[in-house]
Design an enzyme around this catalytic site. Sequence first.
Site, PDB file in Angstrom:
ATOM      1  N   HIS A   7       0.818  -1.221   0.000  1.00 22.04           N
ATOM      2  CA  HIS A   7       0.000   0.000   0.000  1.00 22.04           C
ATOM      3  C   HIS A   7       0.853   1.272   0.000  1.00 22.04           C
ATOM      4  O   HIS A   7       0.342   2.366  -0.207  1.00 22.04           O
ATOM      5  CB  HIS A   7      -0.950  -0.013   1.211  1.00 22.04           C
ATOM      6  CG  HIS A   7      -2.239   0.712   0.949  1.00 22.04           C
ATOM      7  ND1 HIS A   7      -2.392   1.671  -0.029  1.00 22.04           N
ATOM      8  CD2 HIS A   7      -3.461   0.606   1.533  1.00 22.04           C
ATOM      9  CE1 HIS A   7      -3.623   2.135  -0.030  1.00 22.04           C
ATOM     10  NE2 HIS A   7      -4.302   1.502   0.903  1.00 22.04           N
ATOM     11  N   ARG A   8       2.141   1.148   0.205  1.00 16.40           N
ATOM     12  CA  ARG A   8       2.999   2.337   0.098  1.00 16.40           C
ATOM     13  C   ARG A   8       3.178   2.733  -1.354  1.00 16.40           C
ATOM     14  O   ARG A   8       3.515   3.867  -1.671  1.00 16.40           O
ATOM     15  CB  ARG A   8       4.387   2.057   0.710  1.00 16.40           C
ATOM     16  CG  ARG A   8       4.366   1.801   2.198  1.00 16.40           C
ATOM     17  CD  ARG A   8       5.699   1.289   2.677  1.00 16.40           C
ATOM     18  NE  ARG A   8       6.097   0.059   1.992  1.00 16.40           N
ATOM     19  CZ  ARG A   8       7.269  -0.546   2.153  1.00 16.40           C
ATOM     20  NH1 ARG A   8       8.167  -0.031   2.982  1.00 16.40           N
ATOM     21  NH2 ARG A   8       7.548  -1.660   1.512  1.00 16.40           N
TER      22      ARG A   8
END
Length: 438
Positions: A411-412
């Site tokens: 998700h980064r």
Amino acid sequence: MKKVHEVLVPDIGDAKDVGVIEILVQVGETVVEGQTLIIVETDKASMEIPSPHAGILQSLVVKLDDKVSEGSPIAFIEADQSAPASSSPSEPAQSAAPEPPVAPIAPVAPPAAEPVEPPAQLKPTVPVAIPDSPTQLPLASPSVRKFSRELGVSLEAIQGSGPRSRITKEDVSAHVKRALTTQTPSASGTATQPLAGLLPWPVVDFAKYGPVESKPLSRIKKISGANLHRNWVMIPHVTNHDDADITQLERFRIQVNKEKAEGGVKITLLALLMKACASALKKFPEFNASLNGDELILKRYFHIGFAADTPEGLVVPVIRDVDQKGVLTIAQEMSELAAKARAGKLSVAEMTGGCFSISSLGGIGGTYFTPIINAPEVAILGVGKSVERLALEDGQVVARNLLPLSLSWDHRVIDGATAGRFNAYLCTVLADYRRLVL
Ligand code: CAO
């Protein structure tokens, strides 16, 4: 009869003038064949140089920080002729790496950064990668890494005092001492948890409850476990689940396999998935990337790994340039690599360089699961077993063959909308494979 062997640096790939960063033996010591004598380090990787002979170490020719290349003398070993010596003094240490090289797998994870590919006969240290930036793994020799793992200490938490901030054994010890003296005692009053404020791991005498057997973890499991742990803790995973309609694709696959001559390459679902994923990676470049500090490295090549189950644990062989290969070639390469994996014969080169991984349990069973991302990759596709389901199509009840997909993403790097689009695209091309040529 005694014979003195000169031990030379074996083939270490293209590396020249590499630094000796550790000497693991002492003059007068009895060494066994395959025992690591020294560790050398290139810009990107460290490699253990094993002894090709058993015997007594008569003298060491190298010292710390010396530069060596292939053929440089390392030591003289007085071998006992009664002991089997498998190579001549002038031969490189061919016999020294009986253990299969291990790649981090998915969900058994690969090394955190891309290692230089050492020759297969050399045992890469764990992990082999040396970081280029502070956001990657800290610099430390394999023995220090081992030491820190034994103590359960994360190297990321330690400031190294050596050259280029290399972490030494003393740094690890000092860190542990500091943590022990500053921690608050646990509820039981014992100081057993030096790190991160977590509860200590439960220590249980299982034999109190019934018969038990202790079985050491395999080398692959130990290495992959450490990688998995890091990836699970450091990567904010999200997993999207979807069902791909592979009714037509399976019919096509079965038909083509029937038409082929006996003994021809079998087209597998996994090979078809590889090709579809390469196309999805092209369409969604963030999936074909790695984080490097605050920037994203977007790869213009499409190498895809697949998790292979072996008697020793999971490994992830990598198929290169999937976008440029036909499904038959991919299927053929996968079958060869899977066979090598099961025989423990994969080379490091065959397990590195992946951009994305697929973990298929389809041949075994089950639907959805959460595959752990292979750092430094940013996504992995889990595949379950396809099932026939009834569906409504133009008001008619029809049977559809649905393939469960589980896409884990970092998700980064990737957001939910892109992940949703990636899965949707994959489902579209799997439902109608002709779309791949559009
Ligand atoms: N759905 C339904 N059936 C499937 C399928 C799927 N998704 N994938 C494969 N199959 C079927 C095939 O049709 C084939 O059946 P037939 O023998 O009747 O033709 C059978 O399963 C074997 O398939 P395959 O030859 O294509 O092999 P594979 O792709 O399933 O497996 C490999 C190859 C290397 C992935 C496998 O040997 C393996 O190691 N699997 C385990 C991977 C793993 O453990 N992943 C989890 C990691 S998490 O810790």
